[in-house]
Write a protein that holds these residues in place. Sequence first.
Motif, PDB file in Angstrom:
ATOM      1  N   MET A  92       1.188  -1.301   0.117  1.00  0.00           N
ATOM      2  CA  MET A  92       0.324  -0.107   0.503  1.00  0.00           C
ATOM      3  C   MET A  92       0.954   1.572  -0.022  1.00  0.00           C
ATOM      4  SD  MET A  92      -3.067  -1.791   2.629  1.00  0.00           S
ATOM      5  CE  MET A  92      -1.959  -1.234   4.061  1.00  0.00           C
ATOM      6  N   SER A  93       0.254   2.034  -0.333  1.00  0.00           N
ATOM      7  CA  SER A  93       1.071   3.114  -0.673  1.00  0.00           C
ATOM      8  C   SER A  93       1.066   4.583   0.614  1.00  0.00           C
ATOM      9  CB  SER A  93       0.788   4.635  -1.702  1.00  0.00           C
ATOM     10  OG  SER A  93      -0.824   4.428  -0.749  1.00  0.00           O
ATOM     11  N   ASP A  94       0.525   4.041   1.696  1.00  0.00           N
ATOM     12  CA  ASP A  94       1.499   4.348   2.512  1.00  0.00           C
ATOM     13  C   ASP A  94       1.585   3.590   3.558  1.00  0.00           C
ATOM     14  OD1 ASP A  94      -0.973   3.237   3.717  1.00  0.00           O
ATOM     15  OD2 ASP A  94      -2.193   4.066   4.208  1.00  0.00           O
ATOM     16  N   GLY A  95       2.298   2.067   3.111  1.00  0.00           N
ATOM     17  CA  GLY A  95       3.786   1.576   3.993  1.00  0.00           C
ATOM     18  C   GLY A  95       2.858   0.988   5.133  1.00  0.00           C
ATOM     19  N   ARG A  96       1.585   0.755   5.158  1.00  0.00           N
ATOM     20  CA  ARG A  96       0.389  -0.055   5.932  1.00  0.00           C
ATOM     21  C   ARG A  96       0.898  -0.925   5.352  1.00  0.00           C
ATOM     22  NH1 ARG A  96      -4.963   3.294   7.234  1.00  0.00           N
ATOM     23  NH2 ARG A  96      -4.909   2.890   5.518  1.00  0.00           N
ATOM     24  N   ARG A  97       0.429  -2.228   6.585  1.00  0.00           N
ATOM     25  CA  ARG A  97      -0.578  -3.979   6.103  1.00  0.00           C
ATOM     26  C   ARG A  97      -0.469  -3.694   5.772  1.00  0.00           C
ATOM     27  NH1 ARG A  97      -2.603  -7.341   8.669  1.00  0.00           N
ATOM     28  NH2 ARG A  97      -2.998  -6.793  10.598  1.00  0.00           N
ATOM     29  N   ARG A  98      -1.119  -5.025   4.941  1.00  0.00           N
ATOM     30  CA  ARG A  98      -2.406  -5.224   4.220  1.00  0.00           C
ATOM     31  C   ARG A  98      -3.189  -5.824   5.539  1.00  0.00           C
ATOM     32  NH1 ARG A  98      -5.999  -6.384  -0.339  1.00  0.00           N
ATOM     33  NH2 ARG A  98      -7.302  -8.415   0.505  1.00  0.00           N
ATOM     34  N   GLY A  99      -4.406  -6.215   6.111  1.00  0.00           N
ATOM     35  CA  GLY A  99      -5.323  -6.818   7.431  1.00  0.00           C
ATOM     36  C   GLY A  99      -5.074  -8.498   6.389  1.00  0.00           C
ATOM     37  N   GLU A 100      -5.432  -9.286   7.211  1.00  0.00           N
ATOM     38  CA  GLU A 100      -5.634 -10.600   6.673  1.00  0.00           C
ATOM     39  C   GLU A 100      -7.329 -10.644   6.897  1.00  0.00           C
ATOM     40  OE1 GLU A 100      -3.596 -12.900   9.603  1.00  0.00           O
ATOM     41  OE2 GLU A 100      -1.645 -12.045   9.123  1.00  0.00           O
ATOM     42  N   LEU A 101      -7.683 -11.459   6.077  1.00  0.00           N
ATOM     43  CA  LEU A 101      -9.005 -12.178   5.998  1.00  0.00           C
ATOM     44  C   LEU A 101      -9.191 -13.407   6.559  1.00  0.00           C
ATOM     45  CD1 LEU A 101     -11.974 -11.906   4.763  1.00  0.00           C
ATOM     46  CD2 LEU A 101     -10.598 -12.605   2.423  1.00  0.00           C
ATOM     47  N   ARG A 102     -10.003 -13.672   7.455  1.00  0.00           N
ATOM     48  CA  ARG A 102     -10.245 -15.461   8.005  1.00  0.00           C
ATOM     49  C   ARG A 102     -11.499 -15.606   7.493  1.00  0.00           C
ATOM     50  NH1 ARG A 102      -8.639 -18.545  12.497  1.00  0.00           N
ATOM     51  NH2 ARG A 102     -10.632 -19.902  12.921  1.00  0.00           N
ATOM     52  N   ILE A 103     -11.991 -16.898   6.582  1.00  0.00           N
ATOM     53  CA  ILE A 103     -13.250 -16.770   6.471  1.00  0.00           C
ATOM     54  C   ILE A 103     -13.743 -18.670   7.139  1.00  0.00           C
ATOM     55  CG2 ILE A 103     -14.629 -17.572   4.177  1.00  0.00           C
ATOM     56  CD1 ILE A 103     -12.947 -15.858   2.964  1.00  0.00           C
ATOM     57  N   HIS A 104     -14.892 -18.796   7.563  1.00  0.00           N
ATOM     58  CA  HIS A 104     -15.546 -19.847   8.360  1.00  0.00           C
ATOM     59  C   HIS A 104     -16.284 -20.403   6.930  1.00  0.00           C
ATOM     60  CE1 HIS A 104     -14.272 -19.090  11.769  1.00  0.00           C
ATOM     61  NE2 HIS A 104     -13.854 -17.798  11.453  1.00  0.00           N
ATOM     62  N   LEU A 105     -15.805 -21.797   6.194  1.00  0.00           N
ATOM     63  CA  LEU A 105     -16.608 -21.904   4.599  1.00  0.00           C
ATOM     64  C   LEU A 105     -17.630 -23.242   5.538  1.00  0.00           C
ATOM     65  CD1 LEU A 105     -16.765 -22.126   1.394  1.00  0.00           C
ATOM     66  CD2 LEU A 105     -15.147 -23.714   1.706  1.00  0.00           C
ATOM     67  N   GLY A 106     -18.706 -23.079   5.187  1.00  0.00           N
ATOM     68  CA  GLY A 106     -19.964 -24.018   5.349  1.00  0.00           C
ATOM     69  C   GLY A 106     -19.839 -25.035   4.013  1.00  0.00           C
ATOM     70  N   ALA A 107     -21.066 -25.818   4.430  1.00  0.00           N
ATOM     71  CA  ALA A 107     -21.366 -26.047   3.020  1.00  0.00           C
ATOM     72  C   ALA A 107     -22.723 -26.161   2.685  1.00  0.00           C
ATOM     73  CB  ALA A 107     -21.609 -28.394   3.349  1.00  0.00           C
ATOM     74  N   ALA A 108     -23.500 -25.401   4.118  1.00  0.00           N
ATOM     75  CA  ALA A 108     -24.784 -25.783   3.664  1.00  0.00           C
ATOM     76  C   ALA A 108     -25.521 -23.973   4.874  1.00  0.00           C
ATOM     77  CB  ALA A 108     -25.943 -26.454   4.034  1.00  0.00           C
ATOM     78  N   PRO A 109     -26.681 -24.098   4.868  1.00  0.00           N
ATOM     79  CA  PRO A 109     -27.333 -22.971   5.843  1.00  0.00           C
ATOM     80  C   PRO A 109     -27.371 -23.713   7.457  1.00  0.00           C
ATOM     81  CG  PRO A 109     -28.059 -22.299   4.450  1.00  0.00           C
ATOM     82  CD  PRO A 109     -27.291 -23.543   3.576  1.00  0.00           C
ATOM     83  N   GLY A 110     -27.210 -23.028   8.244  1.00  0.00           N
ATOM     84  CA  GLY A 110     -27.030 -24.205   9.644  1.00  0.00           C
ATOM     85  C   GLY A 110     -26.126 -24.215  10.268  1.00  0.00           C
ATOM     86  N   VAL A 111     -24.688 -24.804   9.521  1.00  0.00           N
ATOM     87  CA  VAL A 111     -23.637 -25.298   9.513  1.00  0.00           C
ATOM     88  C   VAL A 111     -22.908 -25.363  11.123  1.00  0.00           C
ATOM     89  CG1 VAL A 111     -23.760 -26.303   7.690  1.00  0.00           C
ATOM     90  CG2 VAL A 111     -22.460 -24.526   8.169  1.00  0.00           C
ATOM     91  N   GLY A 112     -22.944 -23.571  11.050  1.00  0.00           N
ATOM     92  CA  GLY A 112     -22.627 -23.042  12.062  1.00  0.00           C
ATOM     93  C   GLY A 112     -21.555 -21.452  12.027  1.00  0.00           C
TER      94      GLY A 112
END
Length: 866
Positions: A1-21
Amino acid sequence: MSDGRRRGELRIHLGAAPGVGKTYAALNEAHRRVERGTDVVVGLVETHGRARTAALLEGLEVLPRKDVDHRGTEFSELDVDAVLARAPEVCVVDELAHSCAPGSRHAKRWEDVEELLEAGIDVISTVNVQHLESLGDVVERITGVRQRETIPDAVVRAADQIELVDITPEALRRRMAHGNIYRPEKVDASLANWFRTGNLIALRELALLWVADQVDVALQRYRTAESISEVWEARERVVVAVTGGPESATVMRRAARIARRAGSADLLCVHVLRGDGLARRDDGAGAGSAVALRRLAEDVGASFHTVVGDDVPAALLEFARAANATQLVLGTSRRSRWARLFDPGIGARTTAESGSIDVHLVSHTDAGGRRSAAELDHAGPTPRRRLSLPARRHAFGWPAAVLLPVLATVIGVVLRDAVDLSTDVVLFFLATVVTAMIGGLAPALVAALGGGLLLNVFLTPPLYTLSVSEPENGFAIGAMVVVALLVAAVVDRADRRAGQASTARAEATLLTSFARVVLSRSDPLPKLLERVREAFGLTAVALMERGPQAGWEVTACTGGVPCTRPADADVDVEIDEGVHLVGTGRTLTASERALFAAVSGQALLALRNRRMAAQATDAQRRADAAGLRTALLSAVGHDLRTPLTAIKAAAGSLRDPVLRMSTADRQELLATVEESADRLTALVDNLLDSSRLATGAVTPIAAPVALDEVVAAALTGVDPAGADRVVVEVGEDLPAVLADAGLAERIVANLVDNALRHGGGGAVAVRASAYADRVELRVVDAGPGVPRKQLDRLFTPFQQLGDRRRATGVGLGLHVARGFAEAMGGTLDAEDTPGGGLTMVLSLPAAALPVWETQRSGARPVSSVP
């Protein structure tokens, strides 16, 4: 990034269907980080009325949402500005694939998250597997529901952490039955449709396989970065080597069974093209054989790969290690037992050098020398015509140079009384010629000189001395040396020519496979670059073009991250002015560079084909528009003149001072003017709409709208004389449809008007129903109907029923209506009405999952799957 800040980290919780938690797991992760002293806020979380999920929000700082007004309705979205102003270390943002309400900062929530990541804020989010763009068609085939909210796979793959939230289908159905996922009134329908056990099993497998692939990609990236070549048996992969010979089918099917028994392991089929003289027309290295191999690989579920290598065992093992394969399947040698005494064969060499890779040798009917004339191991692509490999010629030549002259001497001594000196000389000539053919020049010279000495000492008088009593004997020795030189020169030249021919044949086969890719695909460039990368063993191949500002732009690439300019590449070929084909990973030899340069021409052809296809599409669209205008001019003349003539006649009568008319006659003439003007207005509207459709200028603004409201608005413009014949049966509890309200009203009004005019004067019914992720509106009349063969002609511009001119209009109404429907992602079709008549069926997508829509309607559409 132009201002020297680090890029944030993305954590994804992946599920097979609605309601898995997924949301439950994301909030638990947020609590864990708060306990460690991390500054965590909740930007947006959808609890969907689930009490246990809502309870986890306690103890966390929840930022207020941003209200977005759309057509008088307020929707709440993630307040990106509030999160940026708060500047937490971690922000929880639920449902990454969500579509933001119109008027929001971005169209998709993942774009909001991208802005937070660029600001250095870590994000915890959730995604369901059915929302991944690449799996949309698969999920639709499984569940019958098309997902309208999707997220590019690249966004999810770019996440720093992907955690699979898994639960068995039986447990998920129990959650549903207990009311822990949806409200009680939706439980039965959900269990009978989306949440069927088979659907959940399939979705779960999709999620597991997708995550496994991402883990494998991460592993391969790490192994490449750390230059790790040894096999890590983290996942079973089977590589099968084929030649195109008659045993290929047997070997490949055996490898497929091995892969299935290993737990559905990945199966990779590799065909090695050798450039050192191994090609032979009668045994499977040609282009036709490559096509058959690729088709056979597809039949057994294997991916097909072609590599080039002079050393077949090394090429096979290099490919297998690069793929992190655990097993390698080869056919047993087709060489005879005698040939294997001198050379154990490719199978034996591959096994000896395989290291931790298990090697399976599959027996077949062509093994063991039955086809010894076609001497070659299964792993090599084709047999050779020469007696031995160039690298091994001297290994056989030097023993022949010693043994054959000695053998000739022994025969001459034993048969000294039976044969004369001329026969002995012929034997030594034969020994020299055979040595030259086997070993080349140097062994032949040794055989000639040694044979001459042995002939002189043991067979030429005076015996057992080096003196030559007869000039003829000296001439014989010299002749043997000359013969050795000539024969060796011919053998060497033939060997070089055979090598050159075989190299050219291998290159031609490879170029043929590339050309087939270019000719068989609409956009072959990505696949072509992938084939080039595999064939030359490169880590990345890219097509680069010089940009308008003297920079370099990557037009297409495959493999790893490409270089930023051609000068940084390991191999660079300029294929056109400002266009370069580059590769990274290793330095190519001179012959490989020549072949790479030849391949670059195919890449340029693929690039031009891509651009020509785009130009052809544009040209076709322009031609269609021109054709439409031509047809328009020929079709509307009568229909424009008729109402204009009526208006002119009525206006002339009204203005005539001599003509005396009653009030009723005057009103009738005024009604004629108004009716004709309405006909003109409708005609002009249809003409303009048809022109917009032909030029692609219709850009609907899709938003959730209630179908009952659309029908009510459409009927306000119906002729009052026929309004009492329209029966509306559209319930208010139907799911909202994703459509442009204005275009939808035009379609419905057009269909009702058409039914009233051509429905035989009977009642017209307007009905609606929901099915899967679609809502269907039917306009039903009991008129004369249309023959089934002519149903599609109803939607052809400038066509009327039977091309009869007794009806008004130019036949554009239904054409425009279908165009509007398709522009909104819907369909418009005609069906026979049971009992007689015509039914027009308008199918529109039900409003998908956006939370802002569910807040308006208070209930989820039939197709809603969070």
